[in-house]
Design a protein around this motif. Structure first.
Motif, PDB file in Angstrom:
ATOM      1  N   UNK A 117       0.738  -1.068   0.085  1.00 45.64           N
ATOM      2  CA  UNK A 117       0.230  -0.016   0.124  1.00 45.64           C
ATOM      3  C   UNK A 117       0.519   1.131  -0.344  1.00 45.64           C
ATOM      4  N   UNK A 118       0.352   1.954  -1.082  1.00 47.26           N
ATOM      5  CA  UNK A 118       1.268   3.201  -0.706  1.00 47.26           C
ATOM      6  C   UNK A 118       0.107   4.836   0.549  1.00 47.26           C
ATOM      7  N   UNK A 119       1.005   4.985   1.688  1.00 47.81           N
ATOM      8  CA  UNK A 119       0.190   5.503   2.088  1.00 47.81           C
ATOM      9  C   UNK A 119       0.156   7.156   1.948  1.00 47.81           C
ATOM     10  N   UNK A 120      -0.314   8.270   3.129  1.00 50.23           N
ATOM     11  CA  UNK A 120       0.156   9.064   2.949  1.00 50.23           C
ATOM     12  C   UNK A 120      -0.192   9.749   3.907  1.00 50.23           C
ATOM     13  N   UNK A 121       0.693  11.011   4.211  1.00 47.79           N
ATOM     14  CA  UNK A 121       0.789  11.109   5.744  1.00 47.79           C
ATOM     15  C   UNK A 121       1.011  13.077   5.636  1.00 47.79           C
ATOM     16  N   UNK A 122      -0.479  14.323   5.840  1.00 48.64           N
ATOM     17  CA  UNK A 122      -0.355  15.005   6.029  1.00 48.64           C
ATOM     18  C   UNK A 122       0.564  16.097   7.144  1.00 48.64           C
ATOM     19  N   UNK A 123       0.992  16.710   6.364  1.00 46.74           N
ATOM     20  CA  UNK A 123       2.336  17.487   7.137  1.00 46.74           C
ATOM     21  C   UNK A 123       2.407  19.696   6.301  1.00 46.74           C
ATOM     22  N   UNK A 124       1.415  20.002   7.669  1.00 46.57           N
ATOM     23  CA  UNK A 124       1.476  21.407   6.937  1.00 46.57           C
ATOM     24  C   UNK A 124       0.497  21.592   6.114  1.00 46.57           C
TER      25      UNK A 124
ATOM     26  N   UNK B  77       0.751  19.969   3.338  1.00 48.72           N
ATOM     27  CA  UNK B  77       1.824  19.278   2.161  1.00 48.72           C
ATOM     28  C   UNK B  77       0.880  17.681   2.069  1.00 48.72           C
ATOM     29  N   UNK B  78       0.695  16.783   0.826  1.00 44.78           N
ATOM     30  CA  UNK B  78       0.843  15.292   0.582  1.00 44.78           C
ATOM     31  C   UNK B  78       2.235  14.822   1.455  1.00 44.78           C
ATOM     32  N   UNK B  79       2.439  14.014   2.066  1.00 46.32           N
ATOM     33  CA  UNK B  79       3.747  13.359   1.494  1.00 46.32           C
ATOM     34  C   UNK B  79       3.567  11.335   1.601  1.00 46.32           C
ATOM     35  N   UNK B  80       3.540  11.232   0.229  1.00 48.80           N
ATOM     36  CA  UNK B  80       3.132   9.465  -0.299  1.00 48.80           C
ATOM     37  C   UNK B  80       4.184   9.101  -0.430  1.00 48.80           C
ATOM     38  N   UNK B  81       4.358   7.269   0.289  1.00 49.40           N
ATOM     39  CA  UNK B  81       4.887   6.901   1.643  1.00 49.40           C
ATOM     40  C   UNK B  81       4.987   5.313   0.964  1.00 49.40           C
ATOM     41  N   UNK B  82       5.955   4.921   1.165  1.00 47.11           N
ATOM     42  CA  UNK B  82       5.032   3.644   1.054  1.00 47.11           C
ATOM     43  C   UNK B  82       6.395   2.772   1.846  1.00 47.11           C
ATOM     44  N   UNK B  83       5.754   1.078   1.946  1.00 50.34           N
ATOM     45  CA  UNK B  83       7.547   0.718   2.888  1.00 50.34           C
ATOM     46  C   UNK B  83       8.342  -0.821   1.722  1.00 50.34           C
ATOM     47  N   UNK B  84       9.163  -0.888   1.790  1.00 53.99           N
ATOM     48  CA  UNK B  84      10.067  -1.722   0.906  1.00 53.99           C
ATOM     49  C   UNK B  84      10.648  -3.020   1.516  1.00 53.99           C
ATOM     50  N   UNK B  85      11.310  -3.624   1.500  1.00 52.88           N
ATOM     51  CA  UNK B  85      12.509  -4.751   1.907  1.00 52.88           C
ATOM     52  C   UNK B  85      13.543  -4.645   0.896  1.00 52.88           C
ATOM     53  N   UNK B  86      14.176  -4.290   1.926  1.00 49.87           N
ATOM     54  CA  UNK B  86      15.688  -3.918   1.808  1.00 49.87           C
ATOM     55  C   UNK B  86      16.526  -4.792   2.206  1.00 49.87           C
ATOM     56  N   UNK B  87      17.408  -5.949   1.145  1.00 46.81           N
ATOM     57  CA  UNK B  87      18.294  -6.040   1.390  1.00 46.81           C
ATOM     58  C   UNK B  87      19.860  -5.957   2.222  1.00 46.81           C
ATOM     59  N   UNK B  88      20.383  -6.753   3.420  1.00 51.91           N
ATOM     60  CA  UNK B  88      21.568  -6.387   3.365  1.00 51.91           C
ATOM     61  C   UNK B  88      22.476  -6.992   3.840  1.00 51.91           C
ATOM     62  N   UNK B  89      24.014  -6.952   4.590  1.00 55.14           N
ATOM     63  CA  UNK B  89      24.287  -7.711   5.159  1.00 55.14           C
ATOM     64  C   UNK B  89      24.591  -7.262   6.133  1.00 55.14           C
ATOM     65  N   UNK B  90      24.514  -8.294   7.625  1.00 54.16           N
ATOM     66  CA  UNK B  90      24.801  -8.056   8.952  1.00 54.16           C
ATOM     67  C   UNK B  90      25.077  -8.882   9.325  1.00 54.16           C
ATOM     68  N   UNK B  91      26.602  -8.697  10.272  1.00 54.97           N
ATOM     69  CA  UNK B  91      27.475  -9.802  10.705  1.00 54.97           C
ATOM     70  C   UNK B  91      27.521 -10.946   9.872  1.00 54.97           C
ATOM     71  N   UNK B  92      27.758 -10.616   9.104  1.00 53.56           N
ATOM     72  CA  UNK B  92      27.776 -11.930   7.812  1.00 53.56           C
ATOM     73  C   UNK B  92      26.177 -13.195   7.210  1.00 53.56           C
ATOM     74  N   UNK B  93      25.656 -12.481   7.856  1.00 51.98           N
ATOM     75  CA  UNK B  93      24.134 -13.312   7.230  1.00 51.98           C
ATOM     76  C   UNK B  93      23.585 -12.080   6.056  1.00 51.98           C
ATOM     77  N   UNK B  94      22.587 -12.838   5.818  1.00 54.12           N
ATOM     78  CA  UNK B  94      22.051 -11.348   4.868  1.00 54.12           C
ATOM     79  C   UNK B  94      20.665 -11.282   5.225  1.00 54.12           C
TER      80      UNK B  94
END
Length: 252
Positions: free
Chosen positions: A209-216, A218-235
């Motif tokens: 889902x694309x979410x919306x937050x109203x500040x002042x 303005x409409x701020x449109x945002x979404x959440x994605x999963x980003x893979x990275x390495x941490x302590x030699x683990x993915x």
């Protein structure tokens, strides 16, 4: 014993938060949020705040005015517990309370006065724009701060989510930078979204889902994605919030 009393607002709070969704769940979590406590007649007399400038922080006692019609609840489901477990209303800071009262600590920056106008410039608030302020009290560090207090389910600060801007959002953000009405806009957006305003049940699964937050204004449109990275030699994969668009015109 029986007690009842009528109260009225001494002031109204002006904040960047134009809708309930996205407001930090506690004060002091987003210090980039600036606003004003505008005192109302007959309390807008400079004598009512004489000496207040010597304090760095204030207690604001306010009313959850948009929740009053829904009444109060004996038990609520705190977001801290994933929205699944119930606690008594008096064991939480739920907005659905008897009398609908809340309190927040805010930083005081300046007292503004001109003919017929008296306002306190504040930051770090967690209040909806237009919130009625019932009382204003100075924060007293030696008595109001208890270093060894136990915080129950909220003993530690919430874990923050990484926030990034799309290229379009970066360009849009740049167009607002430097405008007085959008002070610290980037810091404000990051601070608000890093709290991940979504309902708790949305955080445990994929959420396109694309979410919306109203500040002042303005409409701020945002979404959440999963980003893979390495941490302590683990993915590992962690949620990252992507700001997709910043546009004028609130659509709450």
């Amino acid at each position: 014993m029986s007690f009842s009393s009528q109260i009225q607002a001494v002031a109204y709070c002006r904040t960047p938060y134009k809708q309930k969704f996205g407001i930090p769940r506690q004060p002091g979590l987003v210090n980039a949020a600036r606003g004003f406590v505008e005192l109302q007649a007959p309390y807008n007399d400079i004598d009512t705040v004489r000496g207040l400038e010597q304090y760095s922080h204030l207690w604001l006692v306010f009313c959850f005015h948009e929740n009053l019609a829904q009444g109060w609840k004996t038990t609520v489901r705190p977001p801290r517990l994933g929205g699944n477990e119930k606690l008594g209303v008096f064991a939480t800071r739920s907005t659905f309370r008897p009398n609908g009262l809340g309190q927040s600590v805010v930083r005081l920056h300046k007292i503004h006065q001109r003919k017929g106008y008296l306002a306190l410039e504040i930051s770090g608030m967690d209040l909806l724009d237009g919130t009625p302020i019932i009382d204003i009290k100075p924060y007293i560090p030696f008595s109001d701060s208890v270093p060894d207090a136990l915080g129950g389910i909220a003993h530690e600060a919430p874990k923050l989510t990484k926030v990034e801007f799309s290229q379009d959002a970066k360009q849009q953000l740049a167009s607002y930078t430097g405008l007085e009405q959008y002070q610290q806009l980037e810091e404000l957006i990051i601070g608000v979204l890093a709290q991940d305003p979504r309902p708790a049940y949305k955080r445990a699964k994929a959420d396109p889902k694309v979410y919306q937050v109203a500040l002042y204004d303005l409409d701020i449109l945002w979404r959440v994605v999963e980003v893979a990275h390495t941490k302590n030699n683990d993915s590992v994969s962690e949620d990252t919030i992507i700001v997709q668009e910043i546009k004028t015109g609130i659509s709450v």
